[in-house]
Design an enzyme around this catalytic site. Structure first.
Site, short mmCIF file in Angstrom:
data_model
loop_
_atom_site.label_atom_id
_atom_site.label_comp_id
_atom_site.label_asym_id
_atom_site.label_seq_id
_atom_site.Cartn_x
_atom_site.Cartn_y
_atom_site.Cartn_z
CG HIS A 76 -2.09 -0.89 1.11
ND1 HIS A 76 -3.18 -0.83 1.94
CD2 HIS A 76 -2.36 -1.88 0.22
CE1 HIS A 76 -4.06 -1.74 1.59
NE2 HIS A 76 -3.59 -2.39 0.55
CE1 TYR A 205 -5.98 3.73 11.12
CE2 TYR A 205 -5.50 3.72 8.76
CZ TYR A 205 -5.26 3.25 10.05
OH TYR A 205 -4.28 2.30 10.24
N PRO A 297 -4.18 -0.34 18.73
CG PRO A 297 -6.05 -1.55 18.04
CD PRO A 297 -5.42 -0.94 19.26
CE LYS A 301 4.06 3.20 13.83
NZ LYS A 301 3.93 2.56 12.54
CE1 TYR A 389 -1.39 3.79 9.59
CE2 TYR A 389 -0.18 2.74 7.83
CZ TYR A 389 -1.29 2.81 8.64
OH TYR A 389 -2.29 1.88 8.48
#
Length: 395
Positions: A76, A205, A297, A301, A389
Site C-alpha cells: 500500500h 480511517y 492498534p 505499531k 506510519y
C-alpha cells in the site's frame, strides 16, 4: 525427576518476536531454544495485526521469511482519512521518500517463521509452559518449564521474554527494579472478518460523531473491519446488519459511497490500552514485544515494535558473540525505548484524534477536526504522520 539442558539464549514465547529473534540468532550461529506454551495450531491461528512497516518487510526478507509475503502481501502506498463527510488521501512514497507498508497478517508471518524454524532450526518446543524464570542477576539464569508431562530446567546465558504483558518473564523482574506506565482508553474496537472484497484499495480511517471506523483487509477477497464501541461490549449485541449500517454511516461522504457487504465470519472485541515497562533489561533477562510494551492498534505499531526490538537485540547478541563486548547489549533498553515512546505517542495521537469519547464536548470535537484539517492541508503535518506510519528507520 527434573530434566535439565543448557542453551546460550532461552526465548519464552513463539509469537513473531520470539520466532524472528530465534531466526536472526540462528543465522548468526548463536544457539537458542524457543519455549511456547500453546500448540502449533493455536499459535498459527491467533488473529493479530496486519500492517507491516517498510523496515519489518526488509527484516523478514533478509532472514529468508519474505517469499510468501512478497507473493501474497498487498503493498500500500497510502491511507485515506475521512472526517466531516470528506476524504483525504496520504501518499506515503511522496511524503517519505519512497517508503510503503504491506498488508500481510501476523498469523501469516508466524506461519512462515515456524515453517522456517522447523525446517532448519533452531529448536522450538510447543506445549512447553514456562512456570518461572530464576537467577536473573546471576551469570546463568534458568527457566523452569513443563513439557510432555515433566518439569524441566533450561539454563541460559540470557533469557529473552517474548511472552506478553502477563508472562512469567516480566514478572520475574523484581517490582522495585521496574516501572510500568499505563493508560486505558474509554472505548474498544469491535473487529469483524467479512467474506467480501475490500471496499477500498487502501485502508480508510474514519472519524465521525458516531465514533471511529476502520476499513482494512486481509486478502483481495477478505475484509477486516473495525468499529469503536463502549468498553464491555458483547459482540452478540451487534447483528450483521447493524454492523454494516454503522460502518456505512461512520464513513459517509457528501458524494455517494457504500461499502461492499458480505457475510461476517468472526466477531471480537479488542480493548484499547497503552503500557510501557522500563527498563527492558534486568541482569540477564531482556524483554521484547508485548512483554515490554503495548500500544492501541490505531497506529499499527504492535507487531512492528516487536520486530524492531528483536532486530536491535539480535544485533547486540551477535556483537557480543563475535567480539565479547557487551556495549550494544548494555544499550539495548535505552535504544529500544526511544523508538517505543515515539510509537506510543503516535498511537496515542492517532487514537485520540480519530475516536470520539462519549463525554467529550463539541469544543473537543472541533479540535479533532482542526487537527485532521491540518494533516490534509499541511505537507509537514502529513509527512509527520506518514513517516511514523511507515516506520522510522531502525537505529
Amino acid at each position: 525427576m527434573t530434566a535439565a539442558r543448557h542453551t546460550t539464549v532461552g526465548i519464552i514465547g513463539a509469537g513473531p518476536a520470539g520466532l524472528l529473534l530465534a531466526r536472526l540468532l540462528h543465522q548468526a550461529g548463536i544457539d537458542c531454544l524457543v519455549l511456547e506454551h500453546r500448540d502449533r495450531a493455536y499459535v498459527e491461528q491467533r488473529q493479530r495485526a496486519g500492517i507491516l512497516e517498510q523496515g519489518t518487510v526488509d527484516v523478514l526478507r533478509a532472514c529468508g521469511a519474505g517469499e510468501r509475503m512478497d507473493r501474497e502481501g498487498l503493498v500500500h502506498d497510502g491511507i485515506e482519512l475521512r472526517y466531516d463527510r470528506r476524504a483525504h488521501r496520504l501518499d506515503f512514497p511522496a511524503l517519505t521518500g519512497g517508503r510503503r507498508v504491506t498488508v500481510y497478517a501476523q498469523t501469516e508471518v508466524v506461519k512462515d517463521l515456524i515453517a522456517l524454524q522447523l525446517a532448519s532450526g533452531p529448536s522450538l518446543l510447543f506445549g512447553a509452559q514456562a512456570v518461572a524464570v530464576e537467577g536473573a542477576d546471576t551469570s546463568r539464569p534458568r527457566i523452569r518449564y513443563r513439557h510432555a508431562g515433566r518439569e524441566r530446567t533450561l539454563t541460559c546465558d540470557y533469557v529473552i521474554g517474548c511472552d506478553g504483558f502477563h508472562g512469567v518473564t516480566r514478572s520475574a523482574v523484581p517490582e522495585g527494579e521496574r516501572r510500568t506506565y499505563e493508560r486505558s482508553y474509554p472505548y474498544s474496537w469491535l473487529g469483524v472478518l467479512a467474506e467480501v472484497p475490500p471496499s477500498s484499495d487502501e485502508l480508510i480511517y474514519a472519524h465521525s460523531e458516531r465514533g471511529f471506523a476502520l476499513f482494512s483487509m486481509r486478502t483481495p477477497t477478505v475484509s477486516r473491519l473495525y468499529l469503536q464501541v463502549p468498553n464491555g461490549t458483547d459482540p452478540a449485541d451487534w447483528p450483521d446488519d447493524r454492523i454494516w449500517e454503522e460502518l456505512e454511516a461512520r464513513a459517509a461522504l457528501d458524494t455517494p459511497w457504500k461499502p461492499a457487504r458480505g457475510p461476517l465470519t468472526a466477531k471480537s472485541v479488542l480493548p484499547m490500552r497503552s503500557a510501557v515497562t522500563e527498563p527492558m533489561r534486568y541482569g540477564r533477562i531482556l524483554l521484547a514485544g508485548d512483554a515490554a510494551h503495548i500500544v492501541p492498534p490505531t497506529g499499527a505499531k504492535g507487531l512492528n515494535l516487536a520486530v524492531a526490538d528483536v532486530t536491535v537485540l539480535a544485533r547486540a547478541l551477535t556483537h557480543l558473540h563475535h567480539t565479547g563486548s557487551t556495549e550494544l547489549l548494555d544499550a539495548y533498553s535505552d535504544t529500544c525505548l526511544r523508538r517505543v515512546w515515539r510509537a506510543e505517542h503516535f498511537s496515542y495521537f492517532m487514537t485520540t484524534t480519530l475516536h470520539t469519547d462519549a463525554h467529550q464536548t463539541p469544543f473537543e470535537t472541533r479540535l479533532q477536526l482542526s487537527q485532521l484539517d491540518r494533516i490534509a492541508t499541511s505537507p509537514h503535518a502529513a509527512a509527520e504522520l506518514a513517516e511514523n506510519y511507515t516506520g522510522l528507520p531502525l537505529e
